[in-house]
Structure formats: C-alpha cells, structure tokens
Design a protein around this motif. Structure first.
Motif, PDB file in Angstrom:
ATOM      1  N   GLU A 294       2.993  -2.471   4.791  1.00  0.00           N
ATOM      2  CA  GLU A 294       1.984  -2.802   5.795  1.00  0.00           C
ATOM      3  C   GLU A 294       2.293  -2.161   7.141  1.00  0.00           C
ATOM      4  N   SER A 295       3.566  -1.926   7.406  1.00  0.00           N
ATOM      5  CA  SER A 295       3.932  -1.320   8.694  1.00  0.00           C
ATOM      6  C   SER A 295       3.572   0.152   8.764  1.00  0.00           C
ATOM      7  N   ILE A 296       3.367   0.803   7.607  1.00  0.00           N
ATOM      8  CA  ILE A 296       3.075   2.238   7.602  1.00  0.00           C
ATOM      9  C   ILE A 296       1.756   2.530   8.294  1.00  0.00           C
ATOM     10  N   GLN A 297       0.663   1.854   7.857  1.00  0.00           N
ATOM     11  CA  GLN A 297      -0.639   2.083   8.483  1.00  0.00           C
ATOM     12  C   GLN A 297      -0.622   1.603   9.927  1.00  0.00           C
ATOM     13  N   LEU A 298       0.126   0.566  10.209  1.00  0.00           N
ATOM     14  CA  LEU A 298       0.219   0.054  11.579  1.00  0.00           C
ATOM     15  C   LEU A 298       0.824   1.105  12.496  1.00  0.00           C
ATOM     16  N   ARG A 299       1.930   1.715  12.070  1.00  0.00           N
ATOM     17  CA  ARG A 299       2.613   2.700  12.899  1.00  0.00           C
ATOM     18  C   ARG A 299       1.747   3.937  13.127  1.00  0.00           C
ATOM     19  N   ALA A 300       1.157   4.448  12.052  1.00  0.00           N
ATOM     20  CA  ALA A 300       0.359   5.670  12.162  1.00  0.00           C
ATOM     21  C   ALA A 300      -0.836   5.462  13.081  1.00  0.00           C
ATOM     22  N   ASN A 301      -1.572   4.371  12.885  1.00  0.00           N
ATOM     23  CA  ASN A 301      -2.748   4.111  13.716  1.00  0.00           C
ATOM     24  C   ASN A 301      -2.373   3.817  15.156  1.00  0.00           C
ATOM     25  N   ALA A 302      -1.234   3.178  15.357  1.00  0.00           N
ATOM     26  CA  ALA A 302      -0.797   2.872  16.724  1.00  0.00           C
ATOM     27  C   ALA A 302      -0.531   4.150  17.508  1.00  0.00           C
ATOM     28  N   TYR A 303       0.051   5.154  16.861  1.00  0.00           N
ATOM     29  CA  TYR A 303       0.344   6.401  17.559  1.00  0.00           C
ATOM     30  C   TYR A 303      -0.881   7.286  17.695  1.00  0.00           C
ATOM     31  N   ILE A 304      -1.812   7.208  16.752  1.00  0.00           N
ATOM     32  CA  ILE A 304      -3.031   8.012  16.871  1.00  0.00           C
ATOM     33  C   ILE A 304      -3.962   7.418  17.926  1.00  0.00           C
ATOM     34  N   ASP A 305      -4.168   6.105  17.893  1.00  0.00           N
ATOM     35  CA  ASP A 305      -5.130   5.453  18.785  1.00  0.00           C
ATOM     36  C   ASP A 305      -4.512   4.893  20.058  1.00  0.00           C
ATOM     37  N   GLY A 306      -3.199   4.728  20.076  1.00  0.00           N
ATOM     38  CA  GLY A 306      -2.553   4.121  21.236  1.00  0.00           C
ATOM     39  C   GLY A 306      -2.467   2.617  21.136  1.00  0.00           C
ATOM     40  N   VAL A 307      -3.005   2.051  20.052  1.00  0.00           N
ATOM     41  CA  VAL A 307      -2.977   0.606  19.848  1.00  0.00           C
ATOM     42  C   VAL A 307      -3.376   0.323  18.408  1.00  0.00           C
ATOM     43  N   PHE A 308      -2.862  -0.773  17.872  1.00  0.00           N
ATOM     44  CA  PHE A 308      -3.269  -1.216  16.538  1.00  0.00           C
ATOM     45  C   PHE A 308      -3.791  -2.637  16.635  1.00  0.00           C
ATOM     46  N   TYR A 309      -5.011  -2.841  16.177  1.00  0.00           N
ATOM     47  CA  TYR A 309      -5.601  -4.178  16.082  1.00  0.00           C
ATOM     48  C   TYR A 309      -5.733  -4.529  14.606  1.00  0.00           C
ATOM     49  N   GLY A 310      -5.289  -5.734  14.253  1.00  0.00           N
ATOM     50  CA  GLY A 310      -5.380  -6.130  12.853  1.00  0.00           C
ATOM     51  C   GLY A 310      -5.497  -7.629  12.693  1.00  0.00           C
ATOM     52  N   TYR A 311      -5.750  -8.015  11.445  1.00  0.00           N
ATOM     53  CA  TYR A 311      -5.848  -9.438  11.118  1.00  0.00           C
ATOM     54  C   TYR A 311      -5.247  -9.635   9.736  1.00  0.00           C
ATOM     55  N   ALA A 312      -4.271 -10.567   9.625  1.00  0.00           N
ATOM     56  CA  ALA A 312      -3.581 -10.812   8.365  1.00  0.00           C
ATOM     57  C   ALA A 312      -4.485 -11.564   7.393  1.00  0.00           C
TER      58      ALA A 312
END
Length: 487
Positions: A121-139
């Motif tokens: 789960e951290s993989i998509q979080l890390r990639a999107n955080a660096y591309i967009d500058g932030v990661f928004y999600g809901y478990a």
C-alpha cells in the motif's frame, strides 16, 4: 501600369508563391511542448491558488509520462526506502504478564497489521505523493481485505492538522456527486452519509472535512502548499528538450543540400525591370520537374536573384549542450549522476545517497504514525502493539544488517529487526522458526561441513589464522616471519 502589366506581375507572383519552399522551422510537436516556461512561471507565482496547484500537478503527471529523466527521479525517490517493519509492544509492564495471553495478543496484532499490506500500500502512496506533492486516501477494510483508496487531489485540499496526532487532515469537494450520484458507489459509506446531509441542507458548504482515522493525508515536504516537490526542476527538463531539438535541427541542416537555379533575365540597353528571358510557365514547369525527382534531404530554390550563403560559425570548443543541461538537471535535483550512469565518483555517490535517505525520512515517519493511529482505533486488545518501520533503503541495508548482527551478539534484542531486514514479515519470522526448529528439527539434521569455523583452535597461530605452508607464502610473508613482524 497598364492592365496587361498588372496581369503579368500577378502571374509571376502566383508562380513563385506556389513553389514549394523549404521550411526550417524547429519541430514543436514534442509532447513536452504542451506547456511552456511562461505557463510554469505563472503558476509558480500563485501557488496558493487551487487552480495553480492543479496545473502544476498536471504538468508533473505529464512529465512523469513523457520525460525519462523526471520519471527516473520520481521512481528513485519513491522506491528508495524498503519499508521493512516489525510489530512491537509498548506501554506494557513486563512484570506479571501472562505469557500465553501476551503471545496470543501479539499474533493477533501481527495478523491485523499484515492484513494492511504495509509494503504494498505504501508503493502507490509514495509515487503519488512525489508526483502530486500530496497523497489523499481513505482506508477501506473488509473481513478479508484492506486497501487505501487514492482520492484525486483535484477534489481535496489540506485544511487542518490533527491536534492529538500532528497528522495532516483534508476536506473533500462533495459537489462532484451532484451531477452523478452513482459515483458514490465507488467511495466509502461515510461519503454517502456526508453527501446526503449536505444535499438536504442547501446552505451547507460542498467542501467538508473528512475527520476520520481512515482518512490519510501525506505530504513529502513541509511546505505550506501541496505542490510537486520537484517543481523547481521543470524548467531544467524543458532546457534538455530545447537543446535536443536544437541538436536535431543542426544535424538535419548539416545533412541538407540546397540546389539553386537562377532565372535568366535580359540585360543591355533594351532591358527593362522584371524582364525575363523565359516565361513563368517554363520556370514553374522546370522547377516542378526537378523538385519531384529530388530526395527529402535536397531542396530546390528558383529565383531571379543571386543567393549568397552566410554561415554562422560556432566555436570549435562548443560543448554538448544536451549533456550540460542533463548534468545541471541532476545537480539541481541534488541526486548523484552516478545513479544514472553520468558520473565516476563513488565517494560522492555514497554521500549523496546518505543525504537522500535523510531527506526522504518524512514519508516513512508520517506513514508509520498514521498506521499506528489507525491500529489504535481498529485493533484493540489486552496489550498494546505498534508498527515500527525501519529506515532501511536499497543502499544501506547491508550496513543496517551488519550493525544489528553485531548488536545481537551482545544480547541486544534485535532479532525481529534482522528478520525484517531480510524481507520477511513478522509472522514469517516466528512461523518459519517453529517449522524449522520444532516441526522439522533442522538443527539436528543439517550438520555443517567441516571448516575453520567448526574446528578447534589446535594448529592455529596466536591470532587464530592457520599458518600457510612454506610454498604458499609470498616473499613479503617470509620476510615478515623472519623479522618476527607478527609479534
């Protein structure tokens, strides 16, 4: 000017304007040219605006798809940490603990945290955080599954910091459901509840704070506004492509050949202005005939004027501008070029990686904090357990392992860390130990081969190293023995 003369000049102009001329306009069809440096600067001047933040994210996503340099940089940062983790107890006094209950509680906690799929789960979080500058999600958790749903940053904004945990919180734009309520089927039930509430209340704001332990908001930097952290490199990427286009243009022009044919004109006392020896029909006929048989690398120019070539000589020491722009890009990124095959200093590489590991620890710590807050709310038990994510990376894992191994030799309780460093999950650690030791009894069946590690110290010198035979020693070795250099 008579009407006949006007018609004559008109035919002449029509003839020349219809001839195929050479176009040396630089190619601007590259995908990177979808946006300009002016667009970039305009959005950077107003980063507090949601529309500017959206545009910068759009540019970042576009570059991730079109620029191998930017994609390599994002992938490097987002996969640097291994996210090895262990589950350990806290806020528990070991005196008087019921060992059976504690073990059962620990195994349950391990099962719960492993169900979260922390590494995956951290993989998509890390990639999107660096591309967009932030990661928004809901478990999203079910009986047998778990995943973090990624929410589009265009519909979210950071609006608060949790006073108890220090974690970022966000609000969501529920107006996106107004025109298509079927979208709610793809979102958590909590979103349907909130939407129905604001739909019945006409005065309610469409931006609603999602204050839940299931909500996760991670920013890779501590800046006030969520913009791509590599935004300062966008102009450098454009420079690389500009120099590539120039180099390509120079190469094409260098391989190009131009044929010039001059239309003969009358001279002498009887000659008048614009007085050709051949008619415009003959000019066009010969021009078209010759042009149709020429390859693409050869152009044809037909004109009554003489042409003189003017060359713009370049310095013979002119360097490769593409390489310069690429090198500058990595320097501005703060990343060693050796990682991407552009440098030759291993010492600089190691120092650069160490700096990268330090700067990227923010995401590790933020995600670890969120996982444990989620665990507090959803994994209640008799004893308290939490996740600790190790700061192991692709580059420091060997040093990390060696340090823990030495600590274990002195009785420091780091066996679970060693298991995690080897890539094993917490459950794999104790289940494999049970399988090998208690079930298969491998320690009794797998007997080590005879070696210096299993022999006694008989026959060894004072330092524990077997003495070499006379014929196996070098000249310097013999000289050392003669001079008693080892004493």
């Amino acid at each position: 000017m008579t009407e006949a003369q006007k018609q004559y000049y008109q035919r002449i102009m029509t003839t020349f304007s219809s001839m195929k001329l050479i176009n040396f306009t630089p190619n601007r069809d590259s995908v990177v040219n979808t946006f300009s440096k002016e667009d970039l600067k305009r959005n950077l001047k107003n980063i507090s605006s949601l529309s500017s933040q959206k545009n910068l994210r759009k540019i970042s996503r576009f570059l991730y798809l079109s620029s191998p340099h930017y994609r390599s940089l994002i992938n490097y940062y987002s996969t640097l940490y291994n996210f090895d983790y262990l589950v350990e107890g806290y806020n528990t006094n070991p005196d008087g603990i019921d060992i059976k209950k504690y073990k059962k509680s620990y195994i349950k906690a391990v099962d719960n945290y492993e169900q979260m799929g922390i590494k995956f789960e951290s993989i998509q979080l890390r990639a999107n955080a660096y591309i967009d500058g932030v990661f928004y999600g809901y478990a999203r958790r079910t009986k047998n599954g778990f995943y973090i749903q990624h929410l589009d940053p265009d519909h979210c904004q950071v609006t608060f910091i949790n006073s108890e945990t220090g974690l970022y919180g966000y609000s969501f734009d529920f107006s996106i459901f107004s025109s298509n309520e079927s979208l709610l089927n793809s979102y958590p039930d909590e979103f349907t509840t909130i939407y129905n509430r604001i739909k019945n209340n006409k005065t309610s704001s469409k931006w609603v704070r999602v204050d839940s332990t299931n909500a996760i908001c991670i920013k890779p930097t501590n800046g006030k506004h969520p913009i791509p952290p590599m935004v300062g490199l966008f102009e450098g990427i454009l420079d690389i492509y500009d120099f590539k286009a120039l180099a390509k243009g120079r190469e094409e022009i260098g391989n190009y050949q131009l044929l010039f044919q001059q239309i003969p004109m009358k001279d002498g006392k009887e000659a008048t202005a614009d007085d050709f020896l051949i008619s415009e029909d003959f000019v066009k006929m010969f021009h078209d005939n010759i042009s149709s048989s020429l390859p693409e690398q050869v152009g044809l120019l037909t004109t009554p004027m003489k042409i003189e070539a003017i060359k713009f000589e370049r310095d013979s020491l002119d360097k490769n501008k593409v390489a310069e722009a690429t090198s500058q890009y990595w320097n501005e990124a703060g990343i060693s070029e050796l990682l991407f095959g552009n440098s030759n200093s291993s010492t600089a590489l190691k120092l650069s990686i160490t700096a990268d590991e330090s700067s990227l620890s923010v995401i590790v710590e933020e995600f670890e904090k969120w996982v444990n807050e989620y665990g507090k709310a959803n994994f209640k038990g008799t004893y308290n357990f939490k996740v600790r994510i190790l700061h192991t990376t692709k580059f420091n894992v060997k040093d990390y392992f060696d340090m823990r191994l030495k600590a274990a030799q002195y009785g420091i309780p780091v066996k679970n860390e060693i298991i995690a460093i080897l890539g094993l999950s917490p459950s794999a650690g104790y289940l494999n130990a049970f399988l090998e030791n208690d079930v298969l009894e491998m320690h009794n069946k797998l007997i080590p081969l005879m070696s210096s590690h299993t022999l006694t110290t008989d026959g060894l010198d004072e330092n524990g190293r077997p003495k070499k035979a006379d014929g196996d020693r070098t000249d310097s070795g013999d000289k050392t023995i003669e001079n008693d250099g080892n004493e």
